[in-house]
Scaffold this motif. Structure first.
Motif, PDB file in Angstrom:
ATOM      1  N   TYR A 135     -12.045  10.543   9.910  1.00 14.94           N
ATOM      2  CA  TYR A 135     -11.103  10.228   8.358  1.00 14.94           C
ATOM      3  C   TYR A 135     -11.216   8.462   8.465  1.00 14.94           C
ATOM      4  CZ  TYR A 135      -8.575  14.782   9.973  1.00 14.94           C
ATOM      5  OH  TYR A 135      -8.234  16.329  10.389  1.00 14.94           O
ATOM      6  N   ILE A 136     -10.625   8.465   7.108  1.00 11.57           N
ATOM      7  CA  ILE A 136     -10.426   6.954   6.784  1.00 11.57           C
ATOM      8  C   ILE A 136      -9.164   6.838   6.078  1.00 11.57           C
ATOM      9  CG2 ILE A 136     -11.001   5.576   4.954  1.00 11.57           C
ATOM     10  CD1 ILE A 136     -13.152   7.295   4.391  1.00 11.57           C
ATOM     11  N   HIS A 137      -8.192   5.723   7.015  1.00  8.67           N
ATOM     12  CA  HIS A 137      -6.537   5.906   7.128  1.00  8.67           C
ATOM     13  C   HIS A 137      -6.250   4.588   5.684  1.00  8.67           C
ATOM     14  CE1 HIS A 137      -5.023   9.123   8.968  1.00  8.67           C
ATOM     15  NE2 HIS A 137      -5.599   8.444   9.482  1.00  8.67           N
ATOM     16  N   ALA A 138      -5.749   4.572   4.748  1.00 12.96           N
ATOM     17  CA  ALA A 138      -5.688   3.699   4.111  1.00 12.96           C
ATOM     18  C   ALA A 138      -3.150   3.068   4.201  1.00 12.96           C
ATOM     19  CB  ALA A 138      -5.586   3.500   2.476  1.00 12.96           C
ATOM     20  N   PHE A 139      -2.834   1.820   4.362  1.00  8.84           N
ATOM     21  CA  PHE A 139      -1.719   1.805   5.137  1.00  8.84           C
ATOM     22  C   PHE A 139      -1.277   0.718   4.027  1.00  8.84           C
ATOM     23  CE2 PHE A 139      -4.357   3.179   8.639  1.00  8.84           C
ATOM     24  CZ  PHE A 139      -3.023   4.179   8.932  1.00  8.84           C
ATOM     25  N   PRO A 140      -0.976   1.069   3.047  1.00  4.31           N
ATOM     26  CA  PRO A 140      -1.071  -0.376   1.780  1.00  4.31           C
ATOM     27  C   PRO A 140       1.258   0.040   1.440  1.00  4.31           C
ATOM     28  CG  PRO A 140      -0.783   1.918   0.807  1.00  4.31           C
ATOM     29  CD  PRO A 140      -1.604   2.044   2.095  1.00  4.31           C
ATOM     30  N   SER A 141       1.745  -0.996   1.483  1.00  3.40           N
ATOM     31  CA  SER A 141       2.902  -1.438   1.671  1.00  3.40           C
ATOM     32  C   SER A 141       3.656  -0.541   0.761  1.00  3.40           C
ATOM     33  CB  SER A 141       3.487  -2.620   1.153  1.00  3.40           C
ATOM     34  OG  SER A 141       4.587  -2.423   1.356  1.00  3.40           O
ATOM     35  N   ILE A 142       5.133   0.424   1.495  1.00  2.52           N
ATOM     36  CA  ILE A 142       5.954   1.691   0.415  1.00  2.52           C
ATOM     37  C   ILE A 142       5.780   0.136  -0.611  1.00  2.52           C
ATOM     38  CG2 ILE A 142       6.513   3.115   2.033  1.00  2.52           C
ATOM     39  CD1 ILE A 142       8.913   2.117   1.728  1.00  2.52           C
ATOM     40  N   ASP A 143       5.921  -0.241  -1.044  1.00  9.69           N
ATOM     41  CA  ASP A 143       6.951  -1.086  -2.152  1.00  9.69           C
ATOM     42  C   ASP A 143       5.431  -1.536  -2.868  1.00  9.69           C
ATOM     43  OD1 ASP A 143       9.423  -1.470  -1.328  1.00  9.69           O
ATOM     44  OD2 ASP A 143       8.603  -3.189   0.032  1.00  9.69           O
ATOM     45  N   ASN A 144       3.903  -1.494  -2.682  1.00  7.92           N
ATOM     46  CA  ASN A 144       3.138  -1.999  -3.341  1.00  7.92           C
ATOM     47  C   ASN A 144       2.235  -1.226  -4.219  1.00  7.92           C
ATOM     48  OD1 ASN A 144       0.763  -2.011  -4.343  1.00  7.92           O
ATOM     49  ND2 ASN A 144      -0.189  -4.061  -2.757  1.00  7.92           N
ATOM     50  N   PRO A 145       3.033  -0.600  -5.331  1.00 10.42           N
ATOM     51  CA  PRO A 145       2.474   0.842  -5.494  1.00 10.42           C
ATOM     52  C   PRO A 145       1.048   0.692  -6.637  1.00 10.42           C
ATOM     53  CG  PRO A 145       3.539  -0.836  -7.203  1.00 10.42           C
ATOM     54  CD  PRO A 145       4.122  -1.273  -6.164  1.00 10.42           C
ATOM     55  N   TRP A 177      -1.611   7.061   4.611  1.00  8.08           N
ATOM     56  CA  TRP A 177      -2.613   7.917   3.527  1.00  8.08           C
ATOM     57  C   TRP A 177      -4.032   8.076   4.322  1.00  8.08           C
ATOM     58  CZ3 TRP A 177      -1.376   9.294  -2.389  1.00  8.08           C
ATOM     59  CH2 TRP A 177      -0.713   8.401  -2.317  1.00  8.08           C
ATOM     60  N   ARG A 178      -4.874   9.366   3.782  1.00  2.93           N
ATOM     61  CA  ARG A 178      -6.055   9.932   5.080  1.00  2.93           C
ATOM     62  C   ARG A 178      -6.396  10.156   4.069  1.00  2.93           C
ATOM     63  NH1 ARG A 178      -4.396  13.677   9.408  1.00  2.93           N
ATOM     64  NH2 ARG A 178      -4.967  15.881   7.849  1.00  2.93           N
TER      65      ARG A 178
END
Length: 181
Positions: A135-145, A177-178
């Motif tokens: 898997y590739i994961h991304a971890f954007p801030s919940i405040d970064n639409p 996100w995965r």
């Protein structure tokens, strides 16, 4: 023009010594608001060195995002090996300079980096299937639409909101996100 064609106006190039200037531009307060604020000169120098050696350490790859046809660096994108909840994964991150945001550059850059990460994962751990990156994961801030929208557009699955430590000592609320490789 299709969305695929619209996003084809960039290339990604492996991180190079000359990209230190780009790293300084990406370190601006408005670019770092979701990431704990700007880094010091020493932290930037260390980050630049990590970016330069990621590939040779076989730990991932960092890229500058370059607009076509003018050849101007407009941001960065990359993936790197890490562990998440005991599993070997690739984590992805990206940033596009404010003057170039809203043009699809981030989506195009992440799409290209995902393709390279998937190719690299094929040989990520030799013949040991327990060490294969799945898997590739991304971890954007919940405040970064904007960054969350990139994940959605590219077919990442929203697993759940989570607390994420970045930079060390700074905890933020992110979306996990995965994307399967």
């Amino acid at each position: 023009m299709s969305e695929q064609q619209q996003f084809a106006q960039i290339t990604i190039e492996p991180w190079a010594p000359a990209d230190l200037n780009l790293l300084h531009l990406l370190n601006a307060p408005d670019m770092m608001e979701h990431l704990g604020g700007p880094e010091t000169e020493d932290q930037l120098a260390a980050r630049h060195e990590r970016y330069l050696t990621l590939t040779e350490r076989r730990a991932g790859c960092m890229f500058s995002v370059v607009s076509v046809p003018d050849g101007q660096a407009v941001g960065s994108v990359g993936y790197w090996n890490t562990k998440w909840q005991g599993e070997d994964i690739y984590e992805m991150g990206w940033g596009i300079l404010p003057a170039f945001q809203g043009r699809g550059f981030a989506t195009a850059a992440v799409q290209k980096a995902v393709a390279l990460a998937k190719a690299a994962a094929g040989g990520s751990a030799g013949s040991d299937p327990d060490k294969q990156i799945k898997y590739i994961h991304a971890f954007p801030s919940i405040d970064n639409p904007a960054s969350n929208a990139v994940c959605r557009k590219l077919g990442f699955t929203l697993i759940q909101p989570c607390e994420f430590e970045y930079p060390p000592g700074h905890f933020m609320q992110c979306n996990n996100w995965r994307l399967g490789i």
